[in-house]
Design a protein around this motif. Structure first.
Motif, PDB file in Angstrom:
ATOM      1  N   TYR A   4       0.828  -1.198   0.000  1.00  0.00           N
ATOM      2  CA  TYR A   4       0.000   0.000   0.000  1.00  0.00           C
ATOM      3  C   TYR A   4       0.862   1.247   0.000  1.00  0.00           C
ATOM      4  N   ALA A   5       0.320   2.280  -0.622  1.00  0.00           N
ATOM      5  CA  ALA A   5       0.889   3.623  -0.530  1.00  0.00           C
ATOM      6  C   ALA A   5      -0.159   4.466   0.167  1.00  0.00           C
ATOM      7  N   LEU A   6       0.259   5.178   1.194  1.00  0.00           N
ATOM      8  CA  LEU A   6      -0.641   6.043   1.932  1.00  0.00           C
ATOM      9  C   LEU A   6      -0.064   7.447   1.925  1.00  0.00           C
ATOM     10  N   ALA A   7      -0.888   8.414   1.583  1.00  0.00           N
ATOM     11  CA  ALA A   7      -0.479   9.814   1.650  1.00  0.00           C
ATOM     12  C   ALA A   7      -1.408  10.538   2.614  1.00  0.00           C
ATOM     13  N   PHE A  36      -6.728   2.940  -6.580  1.00  0.00           N
ATOM     14  CA  PHE A  36      -7.128   3.755  -5.440  1.00  0.00           C
ATOM     15  C   PHE A  36      -8.155   3.015  -4.599  1.00  0.00           C
ATOM     16  N   LEU A  37      -7.931   2.969  -3.302  1.00  0.00           N
ATOM     17  CA  LEU A  37      -8.928   2.480  -2.350  1.00  0.00           C
ATOM     18  C   LEU A  37      -9.622   3.659  -1.678  1.00  0.00           C
ATOM     19  N   VAL A  38      -8.860   4.722  -1.415  1.00  0.00           N
ATOM     20  CA  VAL A  38      -9.356   5.940  -0.779  1.00  0.00           C
ATOM     21  C   VAL A  38      -8.681   7.093  -1.499  1.00  0.00           C
ATOM     22  N   HIS A  39      -9.464   8.141  -1.819  1.00  0.00           N
ATOM     23  CA  HIS A  39      -8.868   9.263  -2.544  1.00  0.00           C
ATOM     24  C   HIS A  39      -9.430  10.594  -2.067  1.00  0.00           C
ATOM     25  N   GLY A  52      -6.168  17.653   7.360  1.00  0.00           N
ATOM     26  CA  GLY A  52      -6.121  17.267   5.955  1.00  0.00           C
ATOM     27  C   GLY A  52      -6.929  16.025   5.645  1.00  0.00           C
ATOM     28  N   THR A  53      -6.434  15.285   4.671  1.00  0.00           N
ATOM     29  CA  THR A  53      -7.160  14.127   4.160  1.00  0.00           C
ATOM     30  C   THR A  53      -6.189  12.972   3.900  1.00  0.00           C
ATOM     31  N   VAL A  54      -6.694  11.898   3.333  1.00  0.00           N
ATOM     32  CA  VAL A  54      -5.884  10.700   3.143  1.00  0.00           C
ATOM     33  C   VAL A  54      -6.126  10.100   1.759  1.00  0.00           C
ATOM     34  N   VAL A  55      -5.064   9.491   1.221  1.00  0.00           N
ATOM     35  CA  VAL A  55      -5.138   8.734  -0.033  1.00  0.00           C
ATOM     36  C   VAL A  55      -4.508   7.376   0.246  1.00  0.00           C
ATOM     37  N   ILE A  56      -5.176   6.306  -0.164  1.00  0.00           N
ATOM     38  CA  ILE A  56      -4.622   4.955  -0.033  1.00  0.00           C
ATOM     39  C   ILE A  56      -4.708   4.275  -1.388  1.00  0.00           C
ATOM     40  N   ILE A  57      -3.560   3.763  -1.844  1.00  0.00           N
ATOM     41  CA  ILE A  57      -3.478   3.040  -3.113  1.00  0.00           C
ATOM     42  C   ILE A  57      -3.005   1.627  -2.816  1.00  0.00           C
ATOM     43  N   GLU A  58      -3.668   0.639  -3.384  1.00  0.00           N
ATOM     44  CA  GLU A  58      -3.320  -0.767  -3.176  1.00  0.00           C
ATOM     45  C   GLU A  58      -2.550  -1.289  -4.382  1.00  0.00           C
ATOM     46  N   PHE A  59      -1.562  -2.138  -4.091  1.00  0.00           N
ATOM     47  CA  PHE A  59      -0.746  -2.798  -5.112  1.00  0.00           C
ATOM     48  C   PHE A  59      -0.724  -4.295  -4.821  1.00  0.00           C
TER      49      PHE A  59
END
Length: 112
Positions: A4-7, A36-39, A52-59
């Motif tokens: 996962y990548a989380l920002a 993208f799981l969460v954007h 702020g907010t969150v972004v989660i990308i699954e690999f």
């Protein structure tokens, strides 16, 4: 295991560079199986502070997440976001199927 990548993005911006980043990012994810799981939704803070907010990308794997982040295609657009939105980004591995937190606690207790 999936990677996962989380920002954690501390601010939002509709700068033209950010819009270009949004237009181009999916093309950088596709070769690595990223989705993208969460954007960027509004977050509901229950403990602590989370500006702020969150972004989660699954690999498919942590190696795929690393390869995407380090890829020339992503590195070419990364600055379009980071020049205008403050935040942090991390890569991490998920848990295996059947993850049992009680067994995890038992293993930690045994190791102490």
């Amino acid at each position: 295991m999936n990677g996962y990548a989380l920002a954690h993005l501390h601010s939002q911006s509709s700068h033209d560079d950010v819009l270009e980043y949004l237009e181009r990012i999916q093309g950088t994810l596709d070769p690595f199986g990223g989705r993208f799981l969460v954007h960027g939704p509004p977050v509901e803070v229950r403990e602590g502070e989370w500006p702020g907010t969150v972004v989660i990308i699954e690999f498919p794997s942590l190696d795929a997440a690393r390869s995407w982040y380090d890829s020339p295609a992503y590195q070419a657009i990364r600055h379009l976001r980071t020049d205008h939105i403050a935040g942090s980004a991390i890569l991490f591995e998920g848990v295996r199927d059947g993850h049992d937190p009680a067994k995890m606690a038992a293993a930690i207790r045994a190791a102490r």
